[in-house]
Motif scaffolding. Structure first.
Motif, PDB file in Angstrom:
ATOM      1  N   TRP A 213      53.515  -3.061  57.427  1.00  0.00           N
ATOM      2  CA  TRP A 213      52.755  -2.667  56.288  1.00  0.00           C
ATOM      3  C   TRP A 213      53.483  -1.791  55.574  1.00  0.00           C
ATOM      4  CZ3 TRP A 213      50.885  -3.422  61.340  1.00  0.00           C
ATOM      5  CH2 TRP A 213      49.752  -4.421  61.488  1.00  0.00           C
ATOM      6  N   GLY A 214      53.217  -1.877  54.424  1.00  0.00           N
ATOM      7  CA  GLY A 214      53.925  -0.792  53.389  1.00  0.00           C
ATOM      8  C   GLY A 214      55.134  -1.691  52.585  1.00  0.00           C
ATOM      9  N   ALA A 215      55.124  -2.811  52.653  1.00  0.00           N
ATOM     10  CA  ALA A 215      55.948  -3.526  51.743  1.00  0.00           C
ATOM     11  C   ALA A 215      55.565  -3.431  50.078  1.00  0.00           C
ATOM     12  CB  ALA A 215      56.141  -4.959  52.353  1.00  0.00           C
ATOM     13  N   ALA A 216      56.496  -3.582  49.502  1.00  0.00           N
ATOM     14  CA  ALA A 216      56.334  -3.508  47.977  1.00  0.00           C
ATOM     15  C   ALA A 216      57.604  -4.342  47.207  1.00  0.00           C
ATOM     16  CB  ALA A 216      56.185  -2.206  47.489  1.00  0.00           C
ATOM     17  N   LYS A 217      57.094  -4.685  46.010  1.00  0.00           N
ATOM     18  CA  LYS A 217      58.308  -5.311  45.113  1.00  0.00           C
ATOM     19  C   LYS A 217      58.810  -6.509  45.386  1.00  0.00           C
ATOM     20  CE  LYS A 217      62.556  -3.604  42.692  1.00  0.00           C
ATOM     21  NZ  LYS A 217      63.451  -2.332  42.720  1.00  0.00           N
ATOM     22  N   VAL A 218      59.809  -6.389  46.504  1.00  0.00           N
ATOM     23  CA  VAL A 218      60.445  -7.698  47.006  1.00  0.00           C
ATOM     24  C   VAL A 218      60.141  -8.095  48.433  1.00  0.00           C
ATOM     25  CG1 VAL A 218      62.144  -7.600  45.171  1.00  0.00           C
ATOM     26  CG2 VAL A 218      62.690  -6.298  47.209  1.00  0.00           C
ATOM     27  N   LYS A 219      58.815  -8.400  48.701  1.00  0.00           N
ATOM     28  CA  LYS A 219      58.531  -8.503  49.880  1.00  0.00           C
ATOM     29  C   LYS A 219      59.295  -9.777  50.892  1.00  0.00           C
ATOM     30  CE  LYS A 219      54.150  -9.492  48.943  1.00  0.00           C
ATOM     31  NZ  LYS A 219      54.311  -9.108  47.529  1.00  0.00           N
ATOM     32  N   HIS A 220      59.523 -10.910  50.036  1.00  0.00           N
ATOM     33  CA  HIS A 220      60.002 -12.075  50.720  1.00  0.00           C
ATOM     34  C   HIS A 220      61.593 -11.721  50.810  1.00  0.00           C
ATOM     35  CE1 HIS A 220      56.259 -13.997  49.221  1.00  0.00           C
ATOM     36  NE2 HIS A 220      56.630 -14.901  50.291  1.00  0.00           N
ATOM     37  N   PHE A 221      62.320 -10.939  50.088  1.00  0.00           N
ATOM     38  CA  PHE A 221      63.490 -10.789  50.116  1.00  0.00           C
ATOM     39  C   PHE A 221      63.737  -9.915  51.326  1.00  0.00           C
ATOM     40  CE2 PHE A 221      67.240  -7.725  49.961  1.00  0.00           C
ATOM     41  CZ  PHE A 221      68.410  -8.681  50.122  1.00  0.00           C
ATOM     42  N   THR A 222      62.970  -8.883  51.337  1.00  0.00           N
ATOM     43  CA  THR A 222      62.869  -7.889  52.817  1.00  0.00           C
ATOM     44  C   THR A 222      63.007  -8.776  54.084  1.00  0.00           C
ATOM     45  OG1 THR A 222      62.305  -5.940  50.997  1.00  0.00           O
ATOM     46  CG2 THR A 222      62.064  -6.038  53.695  1.00  0.00           C
ATOM     47  N   ARG A 223      62.027  -9.646  53.977  1.00  0.00           N
ATOM     48  CA  ARG A 223      61.847 -10.561  55.168  1.00  0.00           C
ATOM     49  C   ARG A 223      63.060 -11.196  55.700  1.00  0.00           C
ATOM     50  NH1 ARG A 223      57.420 -15.450  55.008  1.00  0.00           N
ATOM     51  NH2 ARG A 223      59.144 -16.145  53.743  1.00  0.00           N
ATOM     52  N   ARG A 224      63.712 -11.958  54.645  1.00  0.00           N
ATOM     53  CA  ARG A 224      64.866 -12.518  54.663  1.00  0.00           C
ATOM     54  C   ARG A 224      65.987 -11.458  55.310  1.00  0.00           C
ATOM     55  NH1 ARG A 224      63.376 -15.102  49.862  1.00  0.00           N
ATOM     56  NH2 ARG A 224      64.929 -13.935  48.727  1.00  0.00           N
ATOM     57  N   ALA A 225      66.103 -10.202  54.568  1.00  0.00           N
ATOM     58  CA  ALA A 225      67.272  -9.411  54.934  1.00  0.00           C
ATOM     59  C   ALA A 225      66.784  -8.776  56.578  1.00  0.00           C
ATOM     60  CB  ALA A 225      66.900  -8.021  54.108  1.00  0.00           C
ATOM     61  N   LEU A 226      65.467  -8.743  56.773  1.00  0.00           N
ATOM     62  CA  LEU A 226      65.110  -8.063  58.243  1.00  0.00           C
ATOM     63  C   LEU A 226      65.585  -9.272  59.216  1.00  0.00           C
ATOM     64  CD1 LEU A 226      61.925  -6.144  57.612  1.00  0.00           C
ATOM     65  CD2 LEU A 226      64.315  -5.252  58.063  1.00  0.00           C
ATOM     66  N   SER A 227      65.130 -10.332  58.749  1.00  0.00           N
ATOM     67  CA  SER A 227      65.461 -11.735  59.771  1.00  0.00           C
ATOM     68  C   SER A 227      67.140 -11.647  60.246  1.00  0.00           C
ATOM     69  CB  SER A 227      64.978 -12.847  58.884  1.00  0.00           C
ATOM     70  OG  SER A 227      65.360 -14.168  59.784  1.00  0.00           O
ATOM     71  N   ASP A 228      67.727 -11.611  59.176  1.00  0.00           N
ATOM     72  CA  ASP A 228      69.378 -11.429  59.257  1.00  0.00           C
ATOM     73  C   ASP A 228      69.847 -10.480  60.081  1.00  0.00           C
ATOM     74  OD1 ASP A 228      69.482 -13.804  58.208  1.00  0.00           O
ATOM     75  OD2 ASP A 228      70.397 -12.892  56.136  1.00  0.00           O
ATOM     76  N   MET A 229      69.239  -8.994  59.744  1.00  0.00           N
ATOM     77  CA  MET A 229      69.483  -7.759  60.286  1.00  0.00           C
ATOM     78  C   MET A 229      69.299  -7.795  61.998  1.00  0.00           C
ATOM     79  SD  MET A 229      69.012  -5.361  57.209  1.00  0.00           S
ATOM     80  CE  MET A 229      69.878  -4.000  58.043  1.00  0.00           C
ATOM     81  N   LEU A 230      67.702  -8.297  62.193  1.00  0.00           N
ATOM     82  CA  LEU A 230      67.378  -8.136  63.329  1.00  0.00           C
ATOM     83  C   LEU A 230      67.580  -9.317  64.225  1.00  0.00           C
ATOM     84  CD1 LEU A 230      63.779  -6.956  62.193  1.00  0.00           C
ATOM     85  CD2 LEU A 230      65.334  -5.582  63.744  1.00  0.00           C
ATOM     86  N   GLY A 231      68.135 -10.268  63.564  1.00  0.00           N
ATOM     87  CA  GLY A 231      68.589 -11.650  64.341  1.00  0.00           C
ATOM     88  C   GLY A 231      67.286 -12.362  64.921  1.00  0.00           C
ATOM     89  N   ILE A 232      66.190 -12.150  64.258  1.00  0.00           N
ATOM     90  CA  ILE A 232      65.080 -13.427  64.601  1.00  0.00           C
ATOM     91  C   ILE A 232      64.693 -14.163  63.237  1.00  0.00           C
ATOM     92  CG2 ILE A 232      64.182 -11.496  66.012  1.00  0.00           C
ATOM     93  CD1 ILE A 232      62.081 -10.520  64.178  1.00  0.00           C
ATOM     94  N   GLY A 233      63.940 -15.269  63.672  1.00  0.00           N
ATOM     95  CA  GLY A 233      63.647 -16.075  62.628  1.00  0.00           C
ATOM     96  C   GLY A 233      62.648 -15.601  61.603  1.00  0.00           C
TER      97      GLY A 233
END
Length: 742
Positions: A213-233
């Motif tokens: 919770w607390g996302a703003a502006k570019v939610k979908h990009f942040t999801r992709r970035a976290l996926s790559d950084m955390l190593g989860i789908g």
């Protein structure tokens, strides 16, 4: 019944904000949650010799303390392909400092405790052993020989050099009757939204889905970035946007804290909450604008612009964050402005310093470029003894020359009428009468001046947006979009577009922009793109429903009308829209668009205090087509208010050791009603053919020209001393210094 909502000033629903029932991320709590506190570097540049967390871990309520050794060696990625180069990966920021700290405020460790105050107290006990290094304190020294290198693997402090050229510059300068040169400086400042950043992360023990919770502006990009950084789908990551208390470009980009809070929730298996305090905000959230330009302009004796040359140093701070090279690229693209140039050359250098990293803040690049160009144009007008308005009249690109491209660059102006827009501004203010008012003020002993700025604004940046509209049996509709709401009223505007296309009441439409699980992809809210991209996607989703209805009714699409949740053919046959499933739309826009704007300011200066008073300020912008004129007025006025703050008050100062001097609100002065006039807004509508709705961006324009217009007005008020107006902000002490100068 055919509804008509496009072009109507529907009032947005602000009740939740007004009565205090809005739900911000700080208002959300989850059972068993823990609280994170970031341990930040107290120095600007140092080697990390050791981090001792023993005493912090021994404190009651402390659950964990992590350092760089505990997290993957990953970096925060760049968001837009246009903002990357083959070298930018060398300057990306890790979530926690590894071996070296490079700015005051850089995260070194994270303390997690059962209470936010316990976490804060324990963070003070983390012992960081630092071997301080020489500090790179400004953009010019950063680019000099022998300066310490911030990132040893890169071997340079130059992130990028953006070259831009058009025509034969040398030949144009050789023919010039007059050449004006100056070094001009735009200072470092930032957005300071009312709500600071914050995050709450929780892992569902049953599904393994990580919700933030607390996302703003570019939610979908942040999801992709976290996926790559955390190593989860990415399917295991869900971002939820709550009410947001202001964005202005700095809220919602992926920051170190986004990774850290998510990582800790996964590692500890408990909800983790982090809320940024104001002191953190001033050193951790993106800064903006700091640049120096060596600019020279060549012109004929009768005021015809020939060419310009610019060499710029654009401060990127200590790392390249998710905006990549935009701090250097955007000013380069905006330096030509709305004028005819035979030739120009630009060299914009992105440079690293030991300061908080730089990102985008409302009107990025365009505000800086407008200030340096328009300031020098006023000096040229003075040299030629031309009225500044007349100089601009003689050089604005005319409608007959549109579309206009400065070959071989990518700068293309597609539509509009720049001279007519500028004349509209002059007519609105009654320019002859305004000049008379200025002379009357001067006759009474006042320092009074008028300043202009004309400019272009890049907006409607692609590459695409998607939307899906879900009808319900009760005649209501939900439109799911990938853009975000940061206070700009996007819910109201998109609902108007949907209602117009669906033949229903705007009250029957709900806009859902909150959850990444509701739409496969989206690019978010930035660069004045939400109405153009998402608005057209919503319109196309409605047309998809129309096509489905036509197929069901076995009639041509043009024979289908929407009436109160029904699709009806001209023969009277009808089908409920709820039976057709959902409508989907995707609007692709591979190239951004430029639109025209202008600003004018009338100021006086108190010679005793150096205080600048803005008596009148007007902004004009071509929005293509206004979906909601009143919201546009408010957007432009709000942006102009921020521009006045930038011109006269706000500045992030550092000392020679890289220590920030503006970390509390009393040191970082923001404008109040005392400093702001009643800002006048002119919305011009010159529809573009590059999208079906004919709309252009409009969220940033009020900012873009305001600092330049005020600087030119101050210079005009100072008379012969005004030539020394070369930097912002124009604080009282700087004005007094100018007044003392002989």
């Amino acid at each position: 019944m055919t509804s008509t909502y496009i072009g109507v000033s529907v009032e947005r629903d602000d009740v939740a904000f007004l009565i205090g029932s809005a739900c911000y991320v700080a208002d959300i709590d989850r059972e068993g949650q823990l609280y994170a506190r970031i341990v930040r570097s107290p120095v600007a540049h140092a080697r990390i010799l050791g981090v001792d967390v023993t005493e912090a871990l021994d404190q009651p309520g402390v659950v964990a303390v992590i350092t760089a050794a505990d997290v993957p060696d990953t970096r925060i990625p760049i968001r837009l392909p246009m903002a990357e180069t083959q070298y930018t990966h060398l300057f990306l920021q890790p979530p926690l400092a590894r071996d070296v700290v490079r700015y005051v405020g850089e995260p070194i460790a994270v303390v997690v405790a059962s209470d936010p105050y316990l976490a804060e107290d324990a963070a003070e006990l983390v012992d960081v052993d630092l071997d301080e290094l020489d500090v790179v304190g400004d953009v010019l020294s950063a680019a000099s020989e022998g300066t310490p290198i911030l990132h040893a693997s890169a071997g340079t402090n130059i992130v990028t050099t953006v070259p831009l050229s058009h025509g034969d510059v040398a030949a144009a300068f050789a023919r010039a009757d007059v050449v004006i040169r100056d070094r001009l400086r735009m200072h470092r400042h930032t957005a300071v939204p009312m709500e600071t950043r914050g995050l709450l992360a929780e892992v569902d023990p049953g599904t393994g889905v990580l919700t933030l919770w607390g996302a703003a502006k570019v939610k979908h990009f942040t999801r992709r970035a976290l996926s790559d950084m955390l190593g989860i789908g990415p399917e295991r990551i869900r971002l939820v946007e709550n009410h947001v208390g202001g964005g202005f470009g700095v809220r919602g980009e992926p920051y170190p804290e986004d990774f850290l809070v998510a990582f800790l929730a996964l590692r500890l298996g408990r909800p983790i909450k982090w809320i940024e305090d104001r002191a953190e905000h001033f050193v951790a959230t993106n800064h903006a604008r700091e640049q120096e330009h060596d600019l020279e302009i060549a012109a004929t004796a009768d005021g015809r612009l020939l060419a310009f040359r610019d060499r710029a140093w654009c401060d990127q701070g200590a790392y390249v964050r998710s905006q990549g090279i935009l701090p250097a690229l955007l000013p380069a693209l905006h330096l030509p402005g709305p004028y005819r140039w035979e030739a120009f050359s630009v060299e914009a250098n992105g440079v690293l310093t030991n300061r908080t990293p730089v990102g985008t803040y409302r009107g990025p690049g365009m505000t800086e470029a407008t200030f340096v160009r328009e300031r020098l144009l006023d000096r040229l007008a003075h040299e030629l003894q031309l009225d500044p308005a007349e100089l601009r009249r003689r050089n604005l690109i005319g409608p007959g020359d549109l579309p206009h491209n400065f070959e071989p660059t990518s700068i293309t102006y597609e539509s509009g009428d720049f001279p007519a827009g500028f004349e509209h501004l002059l007519d609105h203010v009654g320019y002859d009468g305004l000049r008379k008012q200025r002379e009357e003020l001067r006759a009474s002993g006042e320092h009074a001046g008028i300043g202009f700025a004309a400019y272009t604004e890049i907006g409607a940046i692609g590459p695409f947006e998607e939307a899906r509209i879900v009808p319900s049996p009760d005649g209501r509709f939900v439109a799911h979009v990938g853009v975000a709401s940061l206070g700009q009223g996007v819910e109201t505007v998109l609902a108007q577009i949907a209602a117009e296309k669906l033949g229903t009441s705007v009250d029957a439409v709900s806009i859902d922009h909150h959850d990444t699980q509701e739409l496969a992809d989206g690019f978010g809210a930035f660069a004045s793109r939400s109405t153009t991209l998402a608005g057209n996607a919503v319109a196309l989703a409605a047309e998809d429903l129309r096509a489905k209805a036509a197929a069901r009714l076995d009639v041509p699409v043009e024979e289908v009308d929407f009436i109160q949740g029904q699709a009806r053919s001209r023969s009277g046959r009808q089908v409920p829209l709820a039976e057709l499933g959902e409508g989907r739309g995707r609007f692709d826009k591979p190239h951004p668009s430029f639109s025209f704007g202008a600003a004018l300011s009338l100021v006086t200066i108190d010679s005793g205090t150096g205080q600048v008073r803005v008596l009148r300020h007007v902004v004009l912008h071509d929005v293509g087509r206004a979906v909601n004129p009143e919201l546009l007025h408010r957007q432009l006025a709000g942006a102009a208010s921020q521009g006045i703050g930038a011109a006269l008050l706000e500045e992030l100062l550092y000392d020679e050791y890289g220590q920030p001097q503006s970390t509390i609100m009393s040191d970082y002065r923001m404008p109040t009603v005392e400093e702001l006039p009643d800002i006048e807004v002119i919305v011009e509508e010159r529809p573009t053919t590059t999208n079906p709705l004919g709309v252009k961006g409009g969220g940033e324009s009020g900012m873009v020209g305001t600092p330049a217009a005020i600087a030119n007005a101050v210079a005009d008020a100072l008379g012969s001393k005004g030539a020394r107006v070369w930097r912002l902000p124009l604080t009282p002490d700087r004005i007094r210094e100018l007044l003392r100068h002989n």
